[in-house]
Design a protein around this motif. Structure first.
Motif, short mmCIF file in Angstrom:
data_model
loop_
_atom_site.label_atom_id
_atom_site.label_comp_id
_atom_site.label_asym_id
_atom_site.label_seq_id
_atom_site.Cartn_x
_atom_site.Cartn_y
_atom_site.Cartn_z
N ASP A 299 10.87 -17.49 -12.09
CA ASP A 299 9.59 -17.00 -12.72
C ASP A 299 9.51 -15.27 -12.91
O ASP A 299 9.97 -14.72 -12.21
CB ASP A 299 8.20 -17.27 -11.59
N THR A 300 8.67 -14.94 -14.00
CA THR A 300 8.76 -13.43 -14.38
C THR A 300 7.21 -12.94 -14.60
O THR A 300 6.39 -13.80 -14.67
CB THR A 300 9.40 -13.55 -15.62
N PHE B 145 8.99 -3.33 -18.29
CA PHE B 145 9.62 -3.98 -17.22
C PHE B 145 9.57 -5.68 -17.16
O PHE B 145 8.39 -6.17 -17.47
CB PHE B 145 8.97 -3.52 -15.79
N THR B 146 10.68 -6.19 -16.68
CA THR B 146 10.45 -7.69 -16.50
C THR B 146 10.97 -7.92 -15.11
O THR B 146 12.21 -7.38 -14.79
CB THR B 146 11.57 -8.38 -17.62
N ALA B 147 10.15 -8.56 -14.06
CA ALA B 147 10.60 -8.73 -12.92
C ALA B 147 10.81 -10.12 -12.79
O ALA B 147 9.94 -10.97 -13.30
CB ALA B 147 9.40 -8.39 -12.10
N THR B 148 11.76 -10.68 -12.24
CA THR B 148 12.11 -12.06 -12.20
C THR B 148 12.46 -12.38 -10.29
O THR B 148 13.20 -11.81 -9.71
CB THR B 148 13.52 -12.48 -12.91
N ILE B 149 11.59 -13.54 -10.14
CA ILE B 149 11.93 -13.66 -8.73
C ILE B 149 13.32 -14.36 -8.58
O ILE B 149 13.51 -15.37 -9.31
CB ILE B 149 10.89 -15.02 -8.11
N GLU C 269 -4.02 -10.72 4.08
CA GLU C 269 -2.77 -10.46 3.67
C GLU C 269 -2.74 -8.98 2.72
O GLU C 269 -3.61 -8.61 2.00
CB GLU C 269 -1.81 -11.54 3.40
N GLU C 270 -1.44 -8.47 3.19
CA GLU C 270 -1.19 -7.34 2.10
C GLU C 270 0.34 -7.39 1.84
O GLU C 270 0.96 -7.74 3.04
CB GLU C 270 -1.57 -5.96 2.79
N GLY C 271 0.83 -6.74 0.72
CA GLY C 271 2.40 -6.58 0.34
C GLY C 271 2.92 -5.36 0.86
O GLY C 271 2.19 -4.45 0.96
N CYS D 239 5.66 -3.60 -11.08
CA CYS D 239 5.84 -4.77 -11.79
C CYS D 239 6.17 -6.11 -10.92
O CYS D 239 5.75 -7.01 -11.00
CB CYS D 239 7.19 -4.70 -12.76
N CYS D 240 6.97 -5.95 -9.81
CA CYS D 240 7.51 -6.88 -8.97
C CYS D 240 6.19 -7.22 -8.10
O CYS D 240 5.90 -8.25 -7.51
CB CYS D 240 8.28 -6.37 -8.18
N ARG D 241 5.37 -6.16 -7.57
CA ARG D 241 4.02 -6.39 -6.91
C ARG D 241 3.15 -7.32 -7.63
O ARG D 241 2.49 -7.89 -6.93
CB ARG D 241 3.51 -5.02 -6.48
N LEU D 242 3.14 -7.59 -8.87
CA LEU D 242 2.51 -8.41 -9.69
C LEU D 242 2.38 -9.93 -9.06
O LEU D 242 1.48 -10.35 -9.09
CB LEU D 242 2.65 -8.32 -11.01
N PHE D 243 3.59 -10.36 -8.59
CA PHE D 243 3.65 -11.52 -7.71
C PHE D 243 2.79 -11.67 -6.75
O PHE D 243 2.22 -12.53 -6.40
CB PHE D 243 5.02 -11.92 -7.55
N VAL D 244 2.92 -10.53 -5.64
CA VAL D 244 2.21 -10.48 -4.44
C VAL D 244 0.89 -10.51 -4.43
O VAL D 244 0.09 -11.15 -3.70
CB VAL D 244 2.94 -9.05 -3.81
N LEU D 245 0.30 -9.99 -5.70
CA LEU D 245 -1.13 -9.67 -5.74
C LEU D 245 -1.81 -11.14 -5.87
O LEU D 245 -2.94 -11.38 -5.70
CB LEU D 245 -1.56 -8.87 -7.19
#
Length: 130
Positions: free
Chosen positions: A9-10, A82-86, A59-61, A46-52
């Protein structure tokens, strides 16, 4: 923590490089290009967008790892996407790879890891540091 995503997922984020994103230290400005430390901030975002989306209200990241291979410059005014991919999810830890591209050029890539923890646990941890 909500399990909404899987490896592959991105998420995407774009930044127009600003003057404040350039390398500047106590000794003065270094150059008019996107600084590695600003790139790190935006890669982590960009990677934190998943965590949100994954974290619950209690909770918090928190970031636990960031690598950057800064390969090419981006000038002030350039758009960087930026493209973040899990790549991996293990319990409460989310690992992403990311790439930053500007003008069709890969300017950076790396890995970013975040953990989703209870806010209460983080507050106890931070209180012990003071």
């Amino acid at each position: 923590m909500q399990h909404l995503f899987k490896p592959g997922d991105t998420r995407h984020f774009s930044r127009i490089v600003r003057t404040e994103d350039c390398a500047s230290f106590d000794s003065g400005n270094v150059h008019p290009v996107y600084a590695t430390f600003a790139l790190a901030r935006d890669a982590e975002w960009c990677c934190r967008l998943f965590v949100l989306e994954m974290k619950d209200d209690t909770e918090e990241g928190i970031g636990s790892k960031l690598t950057i291979d800064h390969l090419s410059p981006a000038l002030v005014g350039a758009e960087v996407t930026f493209t973040a991919t899990i790549t991996h999810i293990h319990h409460h830890e989310i690992t992403c790879s990311y790439e930053a591209v500007s003008g069709g050029r890969l300017i950076a890539s790396g890995i970013q890891v975040q953990k989703i923890l209870q806010k209460e646990k983080l507050e106890r941890l931070f209180a012990g540091l003071t």
